[in-house]
Design an enzyme around this catalytic site. Structure first.
Site, PDB file in Angstrom:
ATOM      1  CD1 TRP A  26       3.446   7.811   1.225  1.00 39.00           C
ATOM      2  CD2 TRP A  26       4.863   9.341   0.375  1.00 39.00           C
ATOM      3  NE1 TRP A  26       2.825   9.039   1.233  1.00 39.00           N
ATOM      4  CE2 TRP A  26       3.668   9.987   0.724  1.00 39.00           C
ATOM      5  CE3 TRP A  26       5.900  10.091  -0.188  1.00 39.00           C
ATOM      6  CZ2 TRP A  26       3.476  11.358   0.530  1.00 39.00           C
ATOM      7  CZ3 TRP A  26       5.701  11.452  -0.371  1.00 39.00           C
ATOM      8  CH2 TRP A  26       4.506  12.076  -0.013  1.00 39.00           C
ATOM      9  CE1 TYR A  66      -1.361   3.476   2.467  1.00 40.12           C
ATOM     10  CE2 TYR A  66       0.590   2.600   3.522  1.00 40.12           C
ATOM     11  CZ  TYR A  66      -0.290   3.635   3.313  1.00 40.12           C
ATOM     12  OH  TYR A  66      -0.076   4.817   3.915  1.00 40.12           O
TER      13      TYR A  66
END
Ligand SMILES: Nc1nc2c(c(=O)[nH]1)N[C@H]1C(S)=C(S)[C@@H](COP(=O)(O)OP(=O)(O)OC[C@H]3O[C@@H](n4cnc5c(=O)[nH]c(N)nc54)[C@H](O)[C@@H]3O)O[C@H]1N2
Ligand SMILES: Nc1nc2c(c(=O)[nH]1)N[C@H]1C(S)=C(S)[C@@H](COP(=O)(O)OP(=O)(O)OC[C@H]3O[C@@H](n4cnc5c(=O)[nH]c(N)nc54)[C@H](O)[C@@H]3O)O[C@H]1N2
Ligand SMILES: [Mo]
Length: 793
Positions: free
Chosen positions: A138, A135
């Site tokens: 970044w 997930y």
């Protein structure tokens, strides 16, 4: 997430300008200067004899002094790089012994062996047994190599999918509420532009919004383009007010009035103001009637005429928030009498009952009546990814399609440890129910669960019950050390890619060119997945690659955008960027202006087309901790709890780090700029420090029932009494791995945070709801996190 973060994008006409670079081009012919870009900004890397020797900023970077990009050299050549594929010893020997994760040595293996182990395991599992926790995003801002996207594509195209995460860590609570209230998530939407603010706003409220720190990086490519505007803000005559337990650097620069609020009590403050605006008849009755629904259902609650019989007066709010009653009234007076902009943050909804904070802020803004007026109303993204910059309107290159995930179960972000430990358990979620799957495997590419997830000790306990843990990483992060199979990924500088930035301005497209050849045995996540797809079947391989090379994909993304109308791919690739200048109209953008102009023709995508002060949909959920209108609910841990504060007298905040992207860069020279005793600083009020016998620079232990961390004390007047702050993201480094709850030498704050959900509705994370105690301790000097020894390497 990447889709929702872009959903404000509406393509319109754009002009493209090719501007010359201000970079100092290397004179030495032995030096090649190569353009690249990252979440930290766009730059050129000077390469000599195949080695990076210097990094310098590109023209789009409006604050080249920011040290983040320079650290790439450090990070690429770091001792903490993972050099070879590795497998945990017992796992390799077929004994597994999951309880030894994070305690045992790793053994170097060949790429073929490592990938075969993974593929063999995948063949024995159902997609519902695999949690793809890649997930976030970044991991990498590139459009081809985005870690979450390549991992998702692999699972979806090769084995039918995997269990994902529902709701994010950033806006978990707001993400489940705002669209019902405003018809839009608000947190990732185009913001009123800086020009409009400068021209019209008289009072600017930083409601916990850290405009400077949080805007230093970007979810795509950072430009730090807000900084020049802040120079103008400073001289503008705007009155700044900051409502925050900390007095931030930017608040200081703006000379903002500081409202010291007890963490997690903003809803009470807003209710106190709402009560005062109503009873003093100053609220905007016309706005409420024309643009909102359900004020009459909220009013009895505000006036104490519902079950709780509590009138939400400023005096009531003062007791809860610690803000003086007179100040609450004066603030409300100021807001309603001036053109006032409320800039909401995200950390107040990353707390127990966080759903209420955004909702009540929108209700307060509605009562003030300036929503949709130039420089008035509210915005929830002025602090994020260059919020406030004008949008270019260009149609930019898209991303790698992920295909369809056939697994329809996702775990709410706060519940991952609980889900692993309780397969089959049924919980409330989004007004309905969900049942935890029976997870056997954890798969992570470009995220660090053991960094970002609350209550680390609980998480580790859960991880040690799984069958298999796989991590792709360039570096030996704490998450990599907790895996069974560790695959060395390239750093972004070791591969070609393309991206754009900033997230809101969308005015630059960047060539992220390969700067150096991959080091050691590192490989691209994309290629690793492609190879594993091939090991699964030829069909899976074709589906994953789409029968295209990486070069074709990058060019394909470029060709499907507005870019070729302005520059050929070849020219772009050589130059490194393409600029689309936002129009003068775009610089006049006012959020919600259309709705204000004509609320019938431009009605909101809500139940009634208006702002939902009350939502029947939400009321019908019939939950105890989430009602049809915003309410004040006591958080599970807060400074108003007399019993709990006896043992744990300090409220711990874990803000986002000034000098890192979460945990990224904790293995770089930037540490020297801020670490105290080489550990994560704990910011503590000077009076509190005296009270606890702590001096600036001391080694201290911060602890509660969940865990304990060692930090370096940073004594300050810029944090209110009773509150301490430890930035999230220090690399977890246990003192003694065999302890049940080992103390962390580095100051990894999630050992202290709670995994309780925000509510039974959103089930989002509540990391900012946390009490702890502090004491001075003697501790051995700390050298920083090291790579583990690997057998056979
Ligand atoms: N206590 C507390 N915890 C929080 C928060 C908080 O406020 N307080 N905030 C939360 C929020 S909002 C967020 S968004 C999350 C962030 O959580 P994460 O997104 O997990 O944080 P990062 O540390 O940026 O992790 C990205 C990882 O990707 C790796 N990586 C980089 N490039 C590549 C690559 O090319 N390939 C691979 N395979 N890996 C790569 C990096 O080394 C790094 O380990 O944290 C959450 N956690
Ligand atoms: N430099 C840098 N910038 C980043 C990131 C990063 O890692 N590094 N991460 C990015 C990401 S992924 C995200 S999600 C955003 C996060 O954006 P936010 O969640 O808004 O950021 P934080 O730093 O957690 O908090 C901002 C301020 O809120 C205050 N605050 C905390 N609790 C409360 C409260 O209860 N009430 C009030 N009024 N204020 C409170 C804190 O003291 C802090 O000053 O930042 C983004 N920007
Ligand atoms: Mo985030």
């Amino acid at each position: 997430m990447s889709i929702s973060r872009r959903n404000f994008l509406k393509s319109s006409a754009a002009t493209a300008l090719a501007i010359s670079s201000n970079s100092v081009l290397a004179k030495d012919e032995n030096i090649k200067t190569i353009p690249h870009a990252s979440n930290l900004g766009a730059f050129y890397a000077d390469v000599q004899d195949g080695k990076i020797v210097k990094i310098h900023s590109q023209v789009s970077d409006k604050d080249p002094k920011f040290p983040g990009n320079e650290a790439w050299i450090d990070r690429v050549y770091s001792d903490t790089r993972i050099k070879y594929p590795c497998v945990r010893k017992s796992y390799l020997e077929g004994k597994n012994s999951p309880e030894l994760r994070g305690k045992e040595e790793f053994v170097r293996v060949s790429w073929d062996k490592a990938m075969q182990l993974i593929v063999d395991k995948l063949k024995t599992l159902k997609p519902e047994e695999i949690h793809n926790a890649s997930y976030s995003g970044w991991g990498h801002p590139g459009l081809l190599h985005n870690c979450g996207a390549v991992a998702g594509r692999f699972f979806n195209t090769s084995i039918g999918g995997a269990v994902g995460t529902d709701g994010e860590y950033s806006n978990g609570a707001a993400g489940k509420v705002n669209a019902t209230i405003m018809g839009d998530l608000e947190v990732y939407s185009l913001q009123t532009s800086h020009e409009v603010i400068l021209e019209n706003t008289k009072v600017y409220v930083m409601w916990g919004a850290d405009l400077l720190k949080c805007n230093q990086i970007d979810y795509k490519i950072a430009n730090r383009g807000n900084n020049p505007y802040y120079d103008k803000y400073e001289k503008s005559g705007i009155k700044f007010i900051t409502i925050d337990p900390q007095y931030t650097e930017i608040a200081n620069r703006f000379g903002a009035e500081w409202i010291k609020i007890r963490p997690n009590t903003d809803v009470a403050l807003m209710l106190g103001m709402a009560h005062y605006l109503y009873t003093s008849k100053q609220y905007d009755k016309d706005f409420i009637e024309k643009y909102t629904f359900g004020f009459n259902k909220f009013l009895p609650y505000l006036l104490g005429k519902t079950e709780d019989k509590v009138e939400k007066t400023p005096a009531w709010a003062a007791k809860i928030t610690g803000v003086d009653e007179k100040i609450i009234k004066a603030l409300a007076d100021t807001f309603v009498k001036n053109r006032t902009f409320l800039a909401g943050n995200w950390s107040m909804q990353r707390a127990h009952h966080g759903e209420q904070a955004d909702w009540m802020l929108m209700v307060l803004a509605a009562m003030i009546g300036q929503v949709g007026l130039p420089g008035g109303g509210f915005g929830f993204s002025m602090h994020y990814s260059g919020g406030g910059q004008a949008f270019s309107g260009a149609m930019l290159p898209g991303g790698l399609p992920q295909g369809k995930n056939k697994v329809d179960v996702s775990i709410p972000a706060s519940r991952i440890s609980e889900a692993i430990l309780n397969p089959g358990k049924k919980i409330n979620f989004k007004g309905g129910h969900m049942t935890y799957p029976d997870l056997k495997m954890l798969y992570i590419t470009g995220a660090t669960l053991l960094g970002h997830h609350p209550n680390t000790n609980e998480l580790i306990k859960a991880i040690r019950t799984l069958d298999t843990v796989v991590v792709h990483e360039p570096w030996w992060t704490p998450m990599a050390k907790m895996a069974d199979i560790v695959l060395p990924s390239t750093t972004p500088l070791e591969r070609d890619d393309i991206s754009y930035g900033g997230s809101y301005s969308q005015d630059y497209v960047y060539a992220m060119k390969k700067v150096i050849e991959p080091l050691w045995e590192a490989r691209n996540d994309y290629d690793i997945f492609a190879d594993m797809a091939k090991m699964i079947s030829d069909k899976a391989y074709r589906k994953f690659t789409g029968s295209k090379t990486k070069e074709e994909r990058i060019k394909g993304l470029y060709d499907k955008s507005d870019c070729p109308n302005y520059m050929s791919f070849e020219e772009f690739w050589d130059k490194g960027y393409l600029y689309f200048e936002p129009s003068e109209d775009a610089k006049k953008f006012v959020r919600h202006a259309e709705f204000r102009k004509d609320p019938v023709a431009n009605k909101l995508a809500t139940e009634t087309g208006k702002i939902q002060i009350f939502s029947q949909k939400f009321a019908d959920f019939k939950l105890e901790d989430f009602k049809g209108h915003p309410i004040w609910l006591e958080p599970a841990e807060w400074l108003g709890d007399e019993e709990k504060t006896k043992k744990y007298p300090l409220h711990v905040l874990s803000p986002h780090p000034k000098y890192r992207i979460h945990s990224q860069l904790d293995n770089s020279f930037i540490r020297k700029a801020y670490k105290v005793t080489n550990r994560e600083p704990v910011v503590i009020n000077d009076e509190d420090a005296k009270k606890f016998g702590i001096k600036d620079g001391d080694v201290v232990e911060v602890y509660n029932d969940r865990g304990a961390i060692l930090c370096g004390a940073a004594v300050s007047k810029n944090i209110m009494q009773g509150v301490i702050a430890v930035e999230e993201g220090a690399w977890y480094d246990p003192e003694n791995v065999n302890d049940e709850k080992p103390r962390c030498k580095a100051g990894h704050v999630n050992l202290l945070t709670t995994s309780i959900p925000t509510s039974t509705m959103a089930q989002a994370t509540s990391v900012n709801t946390c009490l702890a105690a502090i004491r001075k301790v003697d501790a051995k000097a700390y050298e920083g996190v090291k790579a583990p020894k690997v057998k056979g390497a």
